[in-house]
Design a protein around this motif. Structure first.
Motif, PDB file in Angstrom:
ATOM      1  N   ARG A   1      72.303  85.453  -6.853  1.00  0.00           N
ATOM      2  CA  ARG A   1      71.234  84.785  -6.120  1.00  0.00           C
ATOM      3  C   ARG A   1      71.226  83.280  -6.407  1.00  0.00           C
ATOM      4  O   ARG A   1      71.047  82.462  -5.508  1.00  0.00           O
ATOM      5  N   PHE A   2      71.446  82.935  -7.671  1.00  0.00           N
ATOM      6  CA  PHE A   2      71.481  81.516  -8.034  1.00  0.00           C
ATOM      7  C   PHE A   2      72.613  80.793  -7.311  1.00  0.00           C
ATOM      8  O   PHE A   2      72.423  79.735  -6.711  1.00  0.00           O
ATOM      9  N   ILE A   3      73.801  81.381  -7.364  1.00  0.00           N
ATOM     10  CA  ILE A   3      74.980  80.740  -6.774  1.00  0.00           C
ATOM     11  C   ILE A   3      74.837  80.589  -5.263  1.00  0.00           C
ATOM     12  O   ILE A   3      75.168  79.537  -4.687  1.00  0.00           O
ATOM     13  N   GLU A   4      74.286  81.599  -4.620  1.00  0.00           N
ATOM     14  CA  GLU A   4      74.131  81.528  -3.161  1.00  0.00           C
ATOM     15  C   GLU A   4      73.096  80.491  -2.738  1.00  0.00           C
ATOM     16  O   GLU A   4      73.326  79.715  -1.799  1.00  0.00           O
ATOM     17  N   THR A   5      71.953  80.495  -3.408  1.00  0.00           N
ATOM     18  CA  THR A   5      70.910  79.522  -3.068  1.00  0.00           C
ATOM     19  C   THR A   5      71.435  78.106  -3.263  1.00  0.00           C
ATOM     20  O   THR A   5      71.238  77.225  -2.421  1.00  0.00           O
ATOM     21  N   ARG A   6      72.118  77.926  -4.381  1.00  0.00           N
ATOM     22  CA  ARG A   6      72.655  76.600  -4.698  1.00  0.00           C
ATOM     23  C   ARG A   6      73.686  76.152  -3.654  1.00  0.00           C
ATOM     24  O   ARG A   6      73.664  74.996  -3.207  1.00  0.00           O
ATOM     25  N   ALA A   7      74.545  77.056  -3.260  1.00  0.00           N
ATOM     26  CA  ALA A   7      75.572  76.697  -2.274  1.00  0.00           C
ATOM     27  C   ALA A   7      74.921  76.290  -0.958  1.00  0.00           C
ATOM     28  O   ALA A   7      75.335  75.318  -0.317  1.00  0.00           O
ATOM     29  N   SER A   8      73.907  77.031  -0.573  1.00  0.00           N
ATOM     30  CA  SER A   8      73.255  76.751   0.699  1.00  0.00           C
ATOM     31  C   SER A   8      72.512  75.412   0.640  1.00  0.00           C
ATOM     32  O   SER A   8      72.573  74.602   1.573  1.00  0.00           O
ATOM     33  N   LEU A   9      71.824  75.161  -0.466  1.00  0.00           N
ATOM     34  CA  LEU A   9      71.118  73.878  -0.585  1.00  0.00           C
ATOM     35  C   LEU A   9      72.110  72.721  -0.678  1.00  0.00           C
ATOM     36  O   LEU A   9      71.900  71.653  -0.095  1.00  0.00           O
ATOM     37  N   ASN A  10      73.203  72.936  -1.385  1.00  0.00           N
ATOM     38  CA  ASN A  10      74.218  71.884  -1.502  1.00  0.00           C
ATOM     39  C   ASN A  10      74.840  71.547  -0.152  1.00  0.00           C
ATOM     40  O   ASN A  10      75.137  70.377   0.120  1.00  0.00           O
ATOM     41  N   ALA A  11      75.052  72.562   0.672  1.00  0.00           N
ATOM     42  CA  ALA A  11      75.637  72.302   1.988  1.00  0.00           C
ATOM     43  C   ALA A  11      74.751  71.342   2.771  1.00  0.00           C
ATOM     44  O   ALA A  11      75.236  70.427   3.446  1.00  0.00           O
ATOM     45  N   ASN A  12      73.464  71.531   2.641  1.00  0.00           N
ATOM     46  CA  ASN A  12      72.515  70.657   3.328  1.00  0.00           C
ATOM     47  C   ASN A  12      72.538  69.234   2.762  1.00  0.00           C
ATOM     48  O   ASN A  12      72.476  68.259   3.505  1.00  0.00           O
ATOM     49  N   VAL A  13      72.649  69.129   1.440  1.00  0.00           N
ATOM     50  CA  VAL A  13      72.740  67.793   0.827  1.00  0.00           C
ATOM     51  C   VAL A  13      74.019  67.100   1.289  1.00  0.00           C
ATOM     52  O   VAL A  13      74.007  65.905   1.620  1.00  0.00           O
ATOM     53  N   GLU A  14      75.105  67.856   1.321  1.00  0.00           N
ATOM     54  CA  GLU A  14      76.372  67.231   1.719  1.00  0.00           C
ATOM     55  C   GLU A  14      76.333  66.733   3.163  1.00  0.00           C
ATOM     56  O   GLU A  14      76.911  65.693   3.479  1.00  0.00           O
ATOM     57  N   LYS A  15      75.616  67.466   3.998  1.00  0.00           N
ATOM     58  CA  LYS A  15      75.466  67.043   5.386  1.00  0.00           C
ATOM     59  C   LYS A  15      74.834  65.651   5.470  1.00  0.00           C
ATOM     60  O   LYS A  15      75.150  64.861   6.364  1.00  0.00           O
ATOM     61  N   ALA A  16      73.936  65.372   4.548  1.00  0.00           N
ATOM     62  CA  ALA A  16      73.244  64.071   4.573  1.00  0.00           C
ATOM     63  C   ALA A  16      74.215  62.932   4.260  1.00  0.00           C
ATOM     64  O   ALA A  16      73.985  61.788   4.646  1.00  0.00           O
ATOM     65  N   ASN A  17      75.282  63.265   3.528  1.00  0.00           N
ATOM     66  CA  ASN A  17      76.353  62.287   3.297  1.00  0.00           C
ATOM     67  C   ASN A  17      75.845  60.996   2.665  1.00  0.00           C
ATOM     68  O   ASN A  17      76.254  59.902   3.041  1.00  0.00           O
TER      69      ASN A  17
END
Lengths: 148, 148, 148, 148, 148, 148
Positions: free
Chosen positions: A42-58
């Motif tokens: 659960r930790f790894i999945e939540t983190r990956a999903s939130l990180n994807a959003n941060v990366e989108k912000a560039n």
């Protein structure tokens, strides 16, 4: 606080190249960890999903910070294992559950035995006091799933 | 906590170039500040001497961090003045006298009036509570020397 | 974080009057404390001088905050003594030497025995961990001068 | 730590009246924000419900504190927008998700563009380090819903 | 930071016996608290389950720390009630929801009236500032269930 | 927060004996360190003098805490060197100069090379952010005297 007296000097410096630093060798993949522990998954999945959003912000500065952050835990003068455990101690003293989980999982992936994780957490408990206890309880649950 | 899921990805990325960011224009030099305020002078001198020693160590990660740190306060979407005042608020909430003095002096050098420094410190006082008060007392002494 | 959902509502409220709260009765004046302890004397004098400078600034929000701060330690449902010791515990946990000295002196002035000061500091030590120890060392020196 | 040397003096002072301070003009209502972002809606509703319970308690000191808190973010020497962003930086450095969400939403309601929110968060990241990253991840998710 | 200059000296000392300290007398059992408040019940159950897992690990240092921690809140020079309220203040200033809930429940079990809990929380609010407010909101909800 | 659900259980337990843990072997005595570095000498002397005063107080809980604290840094599953460096990281993240100096000196006395001290401090810098920088400056001055 800015670390430099004459900031302008810095901005004209070519970005210094990192000394030879090696990526550590992981014993387990994130997928293997996720299969072993539901808490880790659960930790790894939540983190990956939130990180994807941060990366989108560039965001430039966030990226630069991430590079340094990554660099700090590579194999260096000290082994990557030791530095992940230091990250664990720091995270427990500063009382951040996400950070504690991250470093406990990284240490596990690098092959650190449970006894070393516990001994690191003992340093955090003594330095940080009983206010760290609720966090230790939660990471002990993770350790149980990972090593149990 | 590392900000990235797949750290290896980062290490192969070319270092991204910073967006056009401008050095701010200072109204006062550090020397002028030092002549006006004895507290500022002692702070600036001690800091310069300690920094010289850090620079001698030539630590790669410290240098990279300094570059980012410097970058965060340049003219950007928000004016440098505003970001120095944000640094002041953060420093007061986290209760670091050196950091408070650094940002109060930088703000002064950029031409920020005393009333804006005080209003920023009020945000810190409300967010951080009475535990910030001893630090506010000390920076009010600095403000008195700078603006008095 | 603002404590109110609809801030406008607050700004139109008449300032509520404080419930009957009594100033505590001090056993010792600040002057008597200063004569007994050199550490206390230096603390009290520095604080008075810095406070005079803050008061000169006549900042509205700082004054309002000071009024609340003062109010929190008056005789109330809990005795002023107990609340000064709570202030001591909070200050030790948050690791602010000035705040620790202030509350230890106030508690002494209210007639709190040394054993109660030490027992309060024990709560802080357990909650806050060894990072509080350097602060405890310094306040034990003050306690020795006050009660020794 | 009490900000005053002679507390009794304060208790006899008439409550000083606030200088002319204006409520800021919001571009969006809380309802509009809630309709745009599910994360914001949940935050706003939970907060309103918990606040209703606090208000029922009718605690004098809590109310006084709320008034000051509200006052600190009004239009003043610095624009309300700037002070909400300062609240955001302070909240991120002190790592309180609720506080971060509150100020990010208030800034959005005042018309602050996303780029200014990100640049403020960059200051917090540099000052506060990687321990702030999990909180930044969560507020980036909110920003995506608000501005996306 | 180690509290001792000559650590070897300590390790040869016989473990000093605790002074006569009495367990406090609880007015309510944990079961009674759980029946009265759903928030308390969930907290108590989660904590018991996580603690069972920690105890299984049988870590020597964790056990020693728990013994000291327990000792700090026994009847002593100061009443257990007072020390639980000090634990509450410390927990609110350090912003740990679990710790706040624990001490609020212990204080309730010892017969502390709601007004004393609120007055303790006021000290925490003033010392710790608005960053403590989200935690106060949550413990006010607990207080409502316990005393309402 | 108390680590135990049923505190009474603990008070009847015989004090568990520590597992076999060995005192570490120091390469340098405190006296040798003091002769090498003026900063270390002043730190060690002040600490010894303050500790003598704390020991005079003979506070039971302080002594118990010191024993645990000492125990946490002994040779164990992890080498004493590693745990002193963890103490250094924790102290830098929590920003306590005395604690930082203590652990840097202990690590030096155990034969840790400067490069390992710097790499540990890099972890603290990344986790804790620029607010740790003033502390890093001061410990770099100590490192220069010790290793220079």
């Amino acid at each position: 606080m800015s670390a430099t007296e004459h900031p302008a000097a810095h901005s004209h410096l070519p970005e210094q190249h990192a000394p030879e630093r090696k990526e550590p060798t992981f014993v387990f993949t994130e997928r293997q960890v996720s299969e072993k522990s539901e808490l880790a998954r659960r930790f790894i999945e939540t983190r990956a999903s939130l990180n994807a959003n941060v990366e989108k912000a560039n965001n430039f500065l966030v990226k630069r910070f991430s590079n340094i952050d990554h660099n700090a835990y590579l194999e260096g003068t000290l082994p990557a294992k030791t530095k992940e455990l230091m990250g664990l101690v720091a995270s427990a003293c500063l009382r951040c559950d996400d950070c504690i989980f991250y470093h406990a999982i990284q240490a596990y992936r690098l092959g650190v035995p449970r006894s070393e994780q516990e001994e690191s957490l003992n340093v955090a408990l003594v330095v940080g006091g009983s206010i760290t206890v609720p966090h230790l309880r939660r990471v002990y649950e993770l350790l149980e799933e990972l090593y149990g």
